[in-house]
Scaffold this motif. Structure first.
Motif, PDB file in Angstrom:
ATOM      1  N   VAL A 217      -0.275   3.172 -21.587  1.00 22.11           N
ATOM      2  CA  VAL A 217      -0.154   1.915 -21.242  1.00 22.11           C
ATOM      3  C   VAL A 217       0.564   1.602 -19.975  1.00 22.11           C
ATOM      4  CG1 VAL A 217       0.232   1.614 -23.828  1.00 22.11           C
ATOM      5  CG2 VAL A 217       2.196   1.765 -22.293  1.00 22.11           C
ATOM      6  N   VAL A 218       0.594   0.198 -19.515  1.00 23.44           N
ATOM      7  CA  VAL A 218       0.942   0.184 -17.984  1.00 23.44           C
ATOM      8  C   VAL A 218       2.322  -0.535 -18.502  1.00 23.44           C
ATOM      9  CG1 VAL A 218       0.770  -1.505 -16.288  1.00 23.44           C
ATOM     10  CG2 VAL A 218      -1.186  -0.744 -17.262  1.00 23.44           C
ATOM     11  N   ASP A 219       3.332   0.066 -17.843  1.00 23.56           N
ATOM     12  CA  ASP A 219       4.930  -0.312 -18.069  1.00 23.56           C
ATOM     13  C   ASP A 219       5.048  -1.343 -16.822  1.00 23.56           C
ATOM     14  OD1 ASP A 219       5.772   0.803 -20.133  1.00 23.56           O
ATOM     15  OD2 ASP A 219       6.691   2.724 -19.017  1.00 23.56           O
ATOM     16  N   TYR A 220       4.417  -1.384 -15.569  1.00 24.87           N
ATOM     17  CA  TYR A 220       4.565  -2.190 -14.545  1.00 24.87           C
ATOM     18  C   TYR A 220       3.347  -2.217 -13.739  1.00 24.87           C
ATOM     19  CZ  TYR A 220       6.193  -4.276 -10.182  1.00 24.87           C
ATOM     20  OH  TYR A 220       6.388  -4.871  -9.082  1.00 24.87           O
ATOM     21  N   PHE A 221       2.987  -3.477 -13.470  1.00 25.33           N
ATOM     22  CA  PHE A 221       1.953  -3.517 -12.291  1.00 25.33           C
ATOM     23  C   PHE A 221       2.321  -4.748 -11.562  1.00 25.33           C
ATOM     24  CE2 PHE A 221      -1.943  -5.595 -10.700  1.00 25.33           C
ATOM     25  CZ  PHE A 221      -2.275  -4.852  -9.839  1.00 25.33           C
ATOM     26  N   GLY A 222       2.183  -4.511 -10.180  1.00 24.06           N
ATOM     27  CA  GLY A 222       2.850  -5.555  -9.209  1.00 24.06           C
ATOM     28  C   GLY A 222       3.228  -5.043  -7.725  1.00 24.06           C
ATOM     29  N   ASN A 223       3.457  -5.891  -7.068  1.00 23.83           N
ATOM     30  CA  ASN A 223       3.958  -5.498  -5.708  1.00 23.83           C
ATOM     31  C   ASN A 223       5.239  -4.636  -5.693  1.00 23.83           C
ATOM     32  OD1 ASN A 223       5.735  -6.294  -3.054  1.00 23.83           O
ATOM     33  ND2 ASN A 223       3.471  -7.090  -2.733  1.00 23.83           N
ATOM     34  N   VAL A 224       4.919  -3.704  -4.706  1.00 22.57           N
ATOM     35  CA  VAL A 224       6.021  -2.832  -4.347  1.00 22.57           C
ATOM     36  C   VAL A 224       7.224  -3.211  -4.327  1.00 22.57           C
ATOM     37  CG1 VAL A 224       6.845  -0.665  -3.093  1.00 22.57           C
ATOM     38  CG2 VAL A 224       4.473  -0.965  -3.693  1.00 22.57           C
ATOM     39  N   SER A 225       7.657  -4.173  -3.411  1.00 23.76           N
ATOM     40  CA  SER A 225       8.655  -4.930  -2.996  1.00 23.76           C
ATOM     41  C   SER A 225       9.405  -5.667  -4.494  1.00 23.76           C
ATOM     42  CB  SER A 225       8.595  -5.801  -1.882  1.00 23.76           C
ATOM     43  OG  SER A 225       7.578  -6.995  -2.427  1.00 23.76           O
ATOM     44  N   ASP A 226       8.460  -6.102  -5.064  1.00 22.69           N
ATOM     45  CA  ASP A 226       9.012  -6.700  -6.491  1.00 22.69           C
ATOM     46  C   ASP A 226       9.656  -5.819  -7.241  1.00 22.69           C
ATOM     47  OD1 ASP A 226       8.152  -9.292  -5.629  1.00 22.69           O
ATOM     48  OD2 ASP A 226       6.387  -9.076  -6.829  1.00 22.69           O
ATOM     49  N   LEU A 227       9.324  -4.635  -7.592  1.00 26.73           N
ATOM     50  CA  LEU A 227       9.923  -3.572  -8.274  1.00 26.73           C
ATOM     51  C   LEU A 227      11.360  -2.857  -7.840  1.00 26.73           C
ATOM     52  CD1 LEU A 227       9.645  -1.585 -10.741  1.00 26.73           C
ATOM     53  CD2 LEU A 227       8.927   0.289  -9.071  1.00 26.73           C
ATOM     54  N   ARG A 228      11.344  -2.926  -6.430  1.00 24.83           N
ATOM     55  CA  ARG A 228      12.584  -2.900  -5.646  1.00 24.83           C
ATOM     56  C   ARG A 228      13.633  -3.962  -5.867  1.00 24.83           C
ATOM     57  NH1 ARG A 228      12.105   0.586  -0.269  1.00 24.83           N
ATOM     58  NH2 ARG A 228      14.489   0.526  -0.681  1.00 24.83           N
ATOM     59  N   ASN A 229      13.158  -5.243  -5.912  1.00 22.41           N
ATOM     60  CA  ASN A 229      13.899  -6.251  -6.066  1.00 22.41           C
ATOM     61  C   ASN A 229      14.565  -6.334  -7.432  1.00 22.41           C
ATOM     62  OD1 ASN A 229      13.577  -7.030  -3.301  1.00 22.41           O
ATOM     63  ND2 ASN A 229      11.695  -8.478  -3.957  1.00 22.41           N
ATOM     64  N   ARG A 230      13.879  -5.668  -8.306  1.00 21.53           N
ATOM     65  CA  ARG A 230      14.307  -5.681  -9.693  1.00 21.53           C
ATOM     66  C   ARG A 230      15.434  -4.609 -10.092  1.00 21.53           C
ATOM     67  NH1 ARG A 230       9.373  -5.882 -14.010  1.00 21.53           N
ATOM     68  NH2 ARG A 230       8.068  -7.549 -13.190  1.00 21.53           N
ATOM     69  N   HIS A 231      15.455  -3.691  -9.172  1.00 18.78           N
ATOM     70  CA  HIS A 231      16.437  -2.597  -9.192  1.00 18.78           C
ATOM     71  C   HIS A 231      17.086  -2.621  -7.454  1.00 18.78           C
ATOM     72  CE1 HIS A 231      14.936  -1.234 -12.986  1.00 18.78           C
ATOM     73  NE2 HIS A 231      13.699  -1.640 -12.288  1.00 18.78           N
ATOM     74  N   PRO A 232      18.048  -3.682  -7.450  1.00 15.85           N
ATOM     75  CA  PRO A 232      18.350  -3.520  -5.932  1.00 15.85           C
ATOM     76  C   PRO A 232      19.518  -2.533  -5.821  1.00 15.85           C
ATOM     77  CG  PRO A 232      19.554  -5.326  -7.466  1.00 15.85           C
ATOM     78  CD  PRO A 232      18.428  -4.589  -8.100  1.00 15.85           C
ATOM     79  N   GLU A 233      19.976  -1.820  -6.566  1.00 20.41           N
ATOM     80  CA  GLU A 233      20.516  -0.603  -6.315  1.00 20.41           C
ATOM     81  C   GLU A 233      19.875   0.500  -5.656  1.00 20.41           C
ATOM     82  OE1 GLU A 233      18.804   0.279 -10.398  1.00 20.41           O
ATOM     83  OE2 GLU A 233      19.738  -1.694  -9.136  1.00 20.41           O
ATOM     84  N   SER A 234      18.568   0.347  -5.927  1.00 16.17           N
ATOM     85  CA  SER A 234      17.685   1.660  -5.462  1.00 16.17           C
ATOM     86  C   SER A 234      17.333   1.708  -4.016  1.00 16.17           C
ATOM     87  CB  SER A 234      16.512   1.532  -6.173  1.00 16.17           C
ATOM     88  OG  SER A 234      16.648   1.576  -7.820  1.00 16.17           O
ATOM     89  N   THR A 235      17.359   2.519  -3.356  1.00 17.17           N
ATOM     90  CA  THR A 235      17.203   2.882  -2.138  1.00 17.17           C
ATOM     91  C   THR A 235      15.950   3.194  -1.586  1.00 17.17           C
ATOM     92  OG1 THR A 235      17.900   5.208  -2.183  1.00 17.17           O
ATOM     93  CG2 THR A 235      19.640   3.326  -1.651  1.00 17.17           C
ATOM     94  N   SER A 236      14.982   3.297  -2.472  1.00 22.98           N
ATOM     95  CA  SER A 236      13.432   3.784  -2.385  1.00 22.98           C
ATOM     96  C   SER A 236      12.815   3.458  -3.375  1.00 22.98           C
ATOM     97  CB  SER A 236      13.605   5.347  -2.004  1.00 22.98           C
ATOM     98  OG  SER A 236      14.006   5.944  -3.102  1.00 22.98           O
ATOM     99  N   LEU A 237      11.430   3.597  -3.251  1.00 21.95           N
ATOM    100  CA  LEU A 237      10.415   3.588  -4.455  1.00 21.95           C
ATOM    101  C   LEU A 237      10.754   4.438  -5.427  1.00 21.95           C
ATOM    102  CD1 LEU A 237       7.982   2.121  -5.604  1.00 21.95           C
ATOM    103  CD2 LEU A 237       6.699   3.553  -4.347  1.00 21.95           C
ATOM    104  N   GLU A 238      11.090   5.597  -4.972  1.00 23.00           N
ATOM    105  CA  GLU A 238      11.234   6.585  -6.106  1.00 23.00           C
ATOM    106  C   GLU A 238      12.483   6.267  -6.945  1.00 23.00           C
ATOM    107  OE1 GLU A 238      11.136  11.467  -6.018  1.00 23.00           O
ATOM    108  OE2 GLU A 238      12.584  10.458  -4.621  1.00 23.00           O
ATOM    109  N   SER A 239      13.521   6.041  -6.357  1.00 14.62           N
ATOM    110  CA  SER A 239      14.617   5.574  -7.162  1.00 14.62           C
ATOM    111  C   SER A 239      14.416   4.519  -8.081  1.00 14.62           C
ATOM    112  CB  SER A 239      15.961   5.485  -6.262  1.00 14.62           C
ATOM    113  OG  SER A 239      15.656   4.469  -5.387  1.00 14.62           O
ATOM    114  N   ALA A 240      13.739   3.430  -7.389  1.00 15.08           N
ATOM    115  CA  ALA A 240      13.262   2.177  -8.186  1.00 15.08           C
ATOM    116  C   ALA A 240      12.421   2.853  -9.366  1.00 15.08           C
ATOM    117  CB  ALA A 240      12.618   1.183  -7.498  1.00 15.08           C
ATOM    118  N   TYR A 241      11.632   3.682  -9.322  1.00 15.71           N
ATOM    119  CA  TYR A 241      10.665   4.281 -10.363  1.00 15.71           C
ATOM    120  C   TYR A 241      11.741   4.847 -11.344  1.00 15.71           C
ATOM    121  CZ  TYR A 241       7.698   7.185 -13.007  1.00 15.71           C
ATOM    122  OH  TYR A 241       7.363   8.081 -14.012  1.00 15.71           O
TER     123      TYR A 241
END
Length: 261
Positions: A217-241
């Motif tokens: 199943v799909v847990d998330y689909f959308g803009n890369v920056s949106d995912l990072r905005n959901r996790h502002p403490e993350s410093t990279s896409l990997e950490s947001a993932y």
């Protein structure tokens, strides 16, 4: 086919994709759409359904349910037109043992009736640093060189949609840089790319969109920056993932699975 920058039309449309292997549901209700010029990173743990999704989209295996269109062509019925506008490169691409690097490209050029395929083949051989192996047989190539040859063959006929399944497997750092630059260039001309990879730090710079899969199943689909905005403490896409994965596992402890391998 890509000859100039395309308008931002929807190039991939997937609605309710399901794939059942006997009694195992590998993909369950996947839906998403991508516009021309998009580069979508497809990520998730081993067994999440990424390769199955890509193979169904490429028309290499029938979906159990759902509708898929690529560049306006129905995957289930327009197989010939689909092959003209789409290229799929698996993580272990099959090659012809009896053909050299150059012969592979010339064969593809003739099959797809590519105008000027000899010159385009030479340009791709140069771009992917295969000059020294241009006349070598496929069996003599390293893992990374086989990967570069398969990608060059996919690029030769300028498909409007590219499905790349773990394309960085076996590539050295210069090879990875060449590949990522080429993906960026293709997208700038209007190609739509789905890039499956475990190397999030590598793909972050080229992806406009992200699709996270878990157990089909799909847990998330959308803009890369949106995912990072959901996790502002993350410093990279990997950490947001990893932050998003951890939140899901905390909310659904019975469904917790391994993260990226």
């Amino acid at each position: 086919m890509i000859e100039s920058a395309m308008t931002e039309a929807t190039m991939i449309e997937v609605n309710g994709l399901r794939k059942l292997y006997d009694d195992y549901l590998a993909v369950d209700g996947v839906s998403f759409s991508l516009r021309s010029g998009s580069v979508c990173g497809l990520v998730g743990a081993n067994g999440a359904g990424k390769t199955t999704t890509m193979r169904c989209l490429a028309g290499l295996m029938p979906a159990t349910d759902g509708k898929m269109t690529v560049a306006g062509h129905a995957v289930s019925t327009d197989s010939i037109e689909l092959k003209k506008c789409l290229a799929y490169v698996p993580d272990d691409p099959p090659l012809f043992d009896d053909l050299s690097v150059r012969e592979h490209l010339h064969f593809i050029g003739r099959i797809y009736r590519v105008e000027g395929y000899v010159e385009k083949s030479q340009a791709l051989i140069t771009q992917f640093d295969l000059i020294a192996k241009a006349d070598a047989g496929a069996t003599t190539l390293s893992r990374g060189m086989r990967q570069k040859l398969a990608i060059a063959c996919a690029y030769l006929y300028d498909p409007s949609v590219l499905l790349l399944d773990e394309p960085m497997t076996g590539l050295d750092p210069p090879g990875i840089r060449i590949l990522l630059d080429s993906i960026r260039q293709r997208a700038a001309k209007g190609a739509t790319v789905i890039l499956s990879s475990h190397l999030l730090p590598m793909i972050e710079e080229v992806c406009t969109d992200l699709m996270m899969m878990r157990q089909g199943v799909v847990d998330y689909f959308g803009n890369v920056s949106d995912l990072r905005n959901r996790h502002p403490e993350s410093t990279s896409l990997e950490s947001a993932y990893f932050a998003a994965t951890q939140l899901h596992e905390q909310a659904n402890p019975s469904q917790a699975v391994g993260v990226l391998a």
